[in-house]
Design a protein around this motif. Structure first.
Motif, PDB file in Angstrom:
ATOM      1  N   GLU A 108      -2.603  -3.343  -8.796  1.00 35.69           N
ATOM      2  CA  GLU A 108      -2.750  -2.194  -9.680  1.00 35.69           C
ATOM      3  C   GLU A 108      -2.641  -2.637 -11.140  1.00 35.69           C
ATOM      4  O   GLU A 108      -1.588  -3.094 -11.578  1.00 35.69           O
ATOM      5  N   SER A 132      -4.716   6.506   1.844  1.00 26.69           N
ATOM      6  CA  SER A 132      -4.580   5.207   1.182  1.00 26.69           C
ATOM      7  C   SER A 132      -4.324   4.075   2.173  1.00 26.69           C
ATOM      8  O   SER A 132      -4.425   2.904   1.813  1.00 26.69           O
ATOM      9  N   LEU A 160       0.824  -1.196   0.000  1.00 27.48           N
ATOM     10  CA  LEU A 160       0.000   0.000   0.000  1.00 27.48           C
ATOM     11  C   LEU A 160       0.864   1.254   0.000  1.00 27.48           C
ATOM     12  O   LEU A 160       0.514   2.264  -0.606  1.00 27.48           O
ATOM     13  N   ARG A 172      -1.759  -4.206  -2.460  1.00 29.75           N
ATOM     14  CA  ARG A 172      -2.838  -3.886  -3.376  1.00 29.75           C
ATOM     15  C   ARG A 172      -2.458  -4.358  -4.780  1.00 29.75           C
ATOM     16  O   ARG A 172      -1.285  -4.530  -5.086  1.00 29.75           O
TER      17      ARG A 172
END
Length: 279
Positions: A78, A125, A68, A76
């Motif tokens: 992407e 975030s 992150l 995460r």
């Protein structure tokens, strides 16, 4: 269409594509992905290719699994485009290396300059970042040099953010092919990253204001060794036009970065996968 016009069209196209949604893994600072993994094998082409084509263009889809934020304990995924445009052994634009030129190049070396973008960091975030404030997007010019001591490729680069974290950061790395055929090859190598106190203060420090807003203890992150890691790059030329690429790395935060209150896990991982079409 002239070569100059075609190059200009390619640059505009890729700039728009990157701005629209390139993976944040490309721009994260520091990134678990080593700089050499974006251009693995490029310095070796001059040694083995009889003639480098005037144009080499690859487009495709990519995805990356990454923390992150640097030091996070959660990850995460992407997605984004994969674009790589190269003109002879002179200029390039890619979602990994940025927009650049080879200032000097030969059979065993290349020295160049490039311009990339760091997308910064959003405080919302991750829970751990709340109250620390955002780090803004910034252009990042870069100087790099590569030298081939076959089968090893040595690389060094230095980057300066013009805004955002607003500091200097650089890498020293080496990599080599550990398996290869005409259609399939694997590279592996280590990297050490160094950063000045300005970069580390923005990325890992906690100021008095951030302390009041976040509740985290104050921390003044010094410059020096930031991380060390090991990465790999795998390429499979499935046909004359289609290719699959994968990459992975493990990076351990060191010294001032490792002791930051923001860091939940000192050992960081990254994995990426690309499906590309070569024109």
């Amino acid at each position: 269409m002239t070569q100059f016009a075609r190059w200009g069209f390619a640059v505009v196209f890729t700039l728009l594509a990157m701005a629209a949604g390139a993976p944040r893994a490309v721009a994260q600072t520091p990134s678990p992905m080593a700089e050499w993994q974006y251009s693995a094998g490029v310095p070796l082409r001059a040694m083995f290719a009889d003639k480098i084509p005037d144009w080499q263009i690859e487009v495709g889809a990519a995805g990356a699994l990454l923390p992150l934020y640097p030091g996070a304990g959660k990850y995460r995924f992407e997605p984004g485009p994969d674009i790589d445009v190269r003109y002879k052994d002179e200029a390039f634009f890619s979602t990994g290396e940025g927009l650049g030129v080879n200032l000097f190049s030969g059979k065993t070396y290349r020295v160049g300059a490039a311009l990339g973008v760091d997308i910064g960091r959003e405080a919302d975030s991750a829970t751990r970042l709340r109250g620390t404030g955002d780090i803004g997007m910034a252009p990042v010019p870069k100087l790099f040099a590569e030298y081939v001591l076959f089968p090893v490729v040595l690389r060094a680069d230095v980057r300066r953010a013009l805004g955002g974290y607003n500091g200097w950061i650089g890498d020293v790395s080496a990599y080599m092919p550990v398996w290869g055929t005409e259609k399939f090859f694997v590279f592996v190598g280590p990297t050490v990253t160094l950063a000045d106190d300005v970069t580390n203060r923005h990325e890992f420090g906690i100021s008095a204001t951030q302390h009041m807003r976040s509740g985290l203890p104050r921390y003044d992150a010094p410059g020096g060794l930031q991380s060390a890691g090991l990465g790999s790059s795998v390429t499979w030329l499935v046909t004359d036009h289609w290719m699959l690429e994968g990459g992975g790395s493990a990076q351990r935060l060191l010294d001032g970065a490792a002791h930051s209150p923001l860091v939940q896990e000192r050992l960081q991982y990254q994995a990426s996968f690309t499906v590309g079409y070569m024109f």
